[in-house]
Design an enzyme around this catalytic site. Structure first.
Site, PDB file in Angstrom:
ATOM      1  N   ARG A 164     -36.026 -27.440 -43.629  1.00  0.00           N
ATOM      2  CA  ARG A 164     -35.367 -27.369 -42.312  1.00  0.00           C
ATOM      3  C   ARG A 164     -34.727 -28.699 -41.895  1.00  0.00           C
ATOM      4  NH1 ARG A 164     -36.728 -22.824 -43.255  1.00  0.00           N
ATOM      5  NH2 ARG A 164     -37.413 -21.293 -41.747  1.00  0.00           N
ATOM      6  N   SER A 236     -38.660 -19.663 -34.949  1.00  0.00           N
ATOM      7  CA  SER A 236     -39.871 -20.500 -35.047  1.00  0.00           C
ATOM      8  C   SER A 236     -39.703 -21.720 -34.152  1.00  0.00           C
ATOM      9  CB  SER A 236     -40.060 -21.003 -36.480  1.00  0.00           C
ATOM     10  OG  SER A 236     -40.204 -19.921 -37.357  1.00  0.00           O
ATOM     11  N   GLU A 332     -39.399 -27.360 -34.404  1.00  0.00           N
ATOM     12  CA  GLU A 332     -38.221 -27.000 -35.194  1.00  0.00           C
ATOM     13  C   GLU A 332     -37.024 -26.888 -34.266  1.00  0.00           C
ATOM     14  OE1 GLU A 332     -35.987 -23.620 -37.067  1.00  0.00           O
ATOM     15  OE2 GLU A 332     -37.977 -23.431 -37.980  1.00  0.00           O
TER      16      GLU A 332
HETATM   17  N1  EPU Z   1     -49.419 -16.000 -39.493  1.00  0.00           N
HETATM   18  C1  EPU Z   1     -50.503 -15.726 -38.681  1.00  0.00           C
HETATM   19  N2  EPU Z   1     -50.271 -15.485 -37.369  1.00  0.00           N
HETATM   20  C2  EPU Z   1     -49.017 -15.490 -36.838  1.00  0.00           C
HETATM   21  C3  EPU Z   1     -47.915 -15.777 -37.668  1.00  0.00           C
HETATM   22  C4  EPU Z   1     -48.133 -16.022 -39.003  1.00  0.00           C
HETATM   23  O1  EPU Z   1     -51.632 -15.694 -39.132  1.00  0.00           O
HETATM   24  O2  EPU Z   1     -48.914 -15.257 -35.626  1.00  0.00           O
HETATM   25  C5  EPU Z   1     -49.641 -16.213 -40.929  1.00  0.00           C
HETATM   26  C6  EPU Z   1     -49.117 -15.019 -41.757  1.00  0.00           C
HETATM   27  O3  EPU Z   1     -50.059 -14.011 -41.863  1.00  0.00           O
HETATM   28  C7  EPU Z   1     -48.813 -15.675 -43.070  1.00  0.00           C
HETATM   29  C8  EPU Z   1     -48.369 -17.071 -42.673  1.00  0.00           C
HETATM   30  O4  EPU Z   1     -48.888 -17.308 -41.368  1.00  0.00           O
HETATM   31  O5  EPU Z   1     -49.976 -15.792 -43.851  1.00  0.00           O
HETATM   32  C9  EPU Z   1     -46.857 -17.234 -42.691  1.00  0.00           C
HETATM   33  O6  EPU Z   1     -46.254 -16.325 -41.785  1.00  0.00           O
HETATM   34  P1  EPU Z   1     -44.781 -15.715 -42.035  1.00  0.00           P
HETATM   35  O7  EPU Z   1     -44.664 -15.258 -43.426  1.00  0.00           O
HETATM   36  O8  EPU Z   1     -44.507 -14.767 -40.933  1.00  0.00           O
HETATM   37  O9  EPU Z   1     -43.805 -16.933 -41.942  1.00  0.00           O
HETATM   38  P2  EPU Z   1     -43.835 -18.295 -41.135  1.00  0.00           P
HETATM   39  O10 EPU Z   1     -44.314 -19.379 -42.028  1.00  0.00           O
HETATM   40  O11 EPU Z   1     -44.549 -18.115 -39.835  1.00  0.00           O
HETATM   41  C10 EPU Z   1     -41.443 -18.989 -41.887  1.00  0.00           C
HETATM   42  C11 EPU Z   1     -40.182 -19.484 -41.250  1.00  0.00           C
HETATM   43  C12 EPU Z   1     -39.421 -18.323 -40.644  1.00  0.00           C
HETATM   44  C13 EPU Z   1     -39.098 -17.327 -41.729  1.00  0.00           C
HETATM   45  C14 EPU Z   1     -40.420 -16.867 -42.370  1.00  0.00           C
HETATM   46  C15 EPU Z   1     -40.201 -15.955 -43.554  1.00  0.00           C
HETATM   47  C16 EPU Z   1     -40.661 -21.750 -40.555  1.00  0.00           C
HETATM   48  C17 EPU Z   1     -40.917 -22.684 -39.414  1.00  0.00           C
HETATM   49  N3  EPU Z   1     -40.517 -20.479 -40.231  1.00  0.00           N
HETATM   50  O12 EPU Z   1     -42.281 -18.488 -40.839  1.00  0.00           O
HETATM   51  O13 EPU Z   1     -38.184 -18.844 -40.159  1.00  0.00           O
HETATM   52  O14 EPU Z   1     -38.417 -16.202 -41.212  1.00  0.00           O
HETATM   53  O15 EPU Z   1     -41.152 -18.011 -42.859  1.00  0.00           O
HETATM   54  O16 EPU Z   1     -39.734 -16.697 -44.637  1.00  0.00           O
HETATM   55  O17 EPU Z   1     -40.562 -22.203 -41.699  1.00  0.00           O
HETATM   56  C18 EPU Z   1     -37.157 -19.826 -38.277  1.00  0.00           C
HETATM   57  O18 EPU Z   1     -37.008 -20.832 -38.958  1.00  0.00           O
HETATM   58  O19 EPU Z   1     -36.756 -19.759 -37.083  1.00  0.00           O
HETATM   59  C19 EPU Z   1     -37.828 -18.678 -38.854  1.00  0.00           C
HETATM   60  C20 EPU Z   1     -38.063 -17.577 -38.154  1.00  0.00           C
END
Ligand code: EPU
Length: 337
Positions: A164, A236, A332
């Site tokens: 990012r 995010s 972010e």
């Molecule tokens: N999780 C939780 N609780 C929550 C949210 C997530 O336990 O409320 C856990 C999930 O179960 C999973 C892990 O955290 O084990 C990761 O969650 P998820 O796959 O939903 O992705 P993320 O890491 O929360 C990132 C990006 C998103 C992108 C997704 C999918 C960042 C800051 N965010 O989110 O990007 O859509 O992966 O690749 O890297 C953005 O940048 O605005 C964005 C939405």
């Protein structure tokens, strides 16, 4: 060039915050941009370049000048046997471009489908989702220097892309305005289905074609992330924190279920959403500022929250994550005073 005074920012930020901008300039050509940076046209400072407004939190009226690049055009620049070079103007909506590429049979950015915002912000932020980052497909970026109004092209290896981030967000922040982005995409589709549930979701749709992968990504996204048209948000709010191996090992011992990604050699990435949820914030509200009920990494505006309400909530969340896990969350979303 269209110049507007004392304009509402509400349609220009996905949190739906109704602050005002002193001056807003819609830019259609590079000549107009040059006129501004060569100071042929005097603008009240500070200057702020705004893309789709999907990653920004205003915390008050903006007294300076907002520049809105509206360069359009999606073009095939070059076609070879196995790949194609395409470009898009900074003002094009990212997902319009992503959809066009899929329709044309060009692969590489289909996992980035559905991300709000404009093409101009894509290299700045190195957007990423479902195991893909924009840097994997970007080959060059056409910019104009805010210092002298000259065109400068950056090749991928000059951009210092990271998770990012890029030089446009770090060392060269505010120094260049992106006008056009060039991508190298593949004609032979080789799906990247490594992210969690993507394979399963794509499987439900039949063969893993380019269009099905795009639909699968959109399905997952719509299930987890709030639509800014319905409920204000900036995606995010925090980055997933990167910690040392030692910290990660300690956390794994204390919290065996903690998600840890080891795609980096010396460092490990944690899931900020998980950390925030474990601190009890998921679905919580402080007035109209809230934490999304399906994804704790996303802060939302339930209607009448101010930018400061959302910022205050984010600070409380950061504090509790720091106290419980000893981990610092970085924003972010860009905060603008
Ligand atoms: N999780 C939780 N609780 C929550 C949210 C997530 O336990 O409320 C856990 C999930 O179960 C999973 C892990 O955290 O084990 C990761 O969650 P998820 O796959 O939903 O992705 P993320 O890491 O929360 C990132 C990006 C998103 C992108 C997704 C999918 C960042 C800051 N965010 O989110 O990007 O859509 O992966 O690749 O890297 C953005 O940048 O605005 C964005 C939405």
């Amino acid at each position: 060039m269209r110049i507007c005074r004392n304009t509402s920012l509400k349609p220009f930020n996905t949190f739906g915050l109704d602050y005002r901008a002193g001056t807003m300039i819609h830019l259609r050509t590079e000549k107009e941009v040059k006129a501004i940076f060569k100071e042929e046209l005097s603008c009240k400072k500070p200057l702020l370049v705004l893309g789709g407004g999907s990653n920004i939190l205003f915390t008050g009226d903006f007294k300076g000048t907002i520049l809105l690049p509206e360069f359009g055009g999606m073009r095939i620049e070059e076609q070879k046997d196995e790949h194609v070079i395409v470009s898009a103007g900074a003002g094009i909506k990212w997902d319009r471009f992503a959809e066009w590429c899929v329709d044309m049979g060009f692969s590489g950015i289909e996992n980035l489908s559905g991300i709000p915002g404009n093409v101009g912000a894509v290299p700045v932020q190195n957007i990423g989702a479902y195991g893909t980052e924009a840097k994997d497909s970007i080959i060059k970026i056409r910019t104009i220097s805010t210092y002298n109004g000259r065109v400068r092209i950056f090749n991928n290896d000059e951009c210092n892309f990271g998770y990012r981030t890029s030089i446009f967000k770090s060392t060269e922040k505010g120094k260049y305005l992106v006008t056009r982005v060039y991508f190298r995409l593949e004609l032979n589709f080789n799906p990247n289905l490594n992210y969690g549930s993507l394979k399963e979701e794509a499987g439900k749709l039949g063969r893993s074609t380019l269009k099905n992968v795009r639909s699968a990504v959109l399905n997952i996204m719509h299930r987890k992330l709030p639509d800014p048209e319905v409920i204000g948000n900036g995606g995010s709010f925090f980055k997933n924190p990167v910690v040392s191996n030692t910290t990660a090992e300690k956390l794994i011992k204390a919290y065996p279920g903690i998600p840890v990604y080891d795609d980096l050699s010396v460092w490990k990435k944690l899931a900020a959403g998980w950390l925030v949820e474990q601190c009890g914030w998921k679905g919580k509200r402080a007035g109209d500022a809230g934490v999304h009920e399906k994804q704790a990494l996303v802060l939302v505006n339930h209607g009448n929250a101010s930018g400061k309400d959302i910022l205050n909530l984010s600070e409380k969340i950061r504090k509790s994550v720091r106290e419980k896990f000893g981990v610092n969350l970085e924003n972010e979303v860009e905060i603008v005073d």
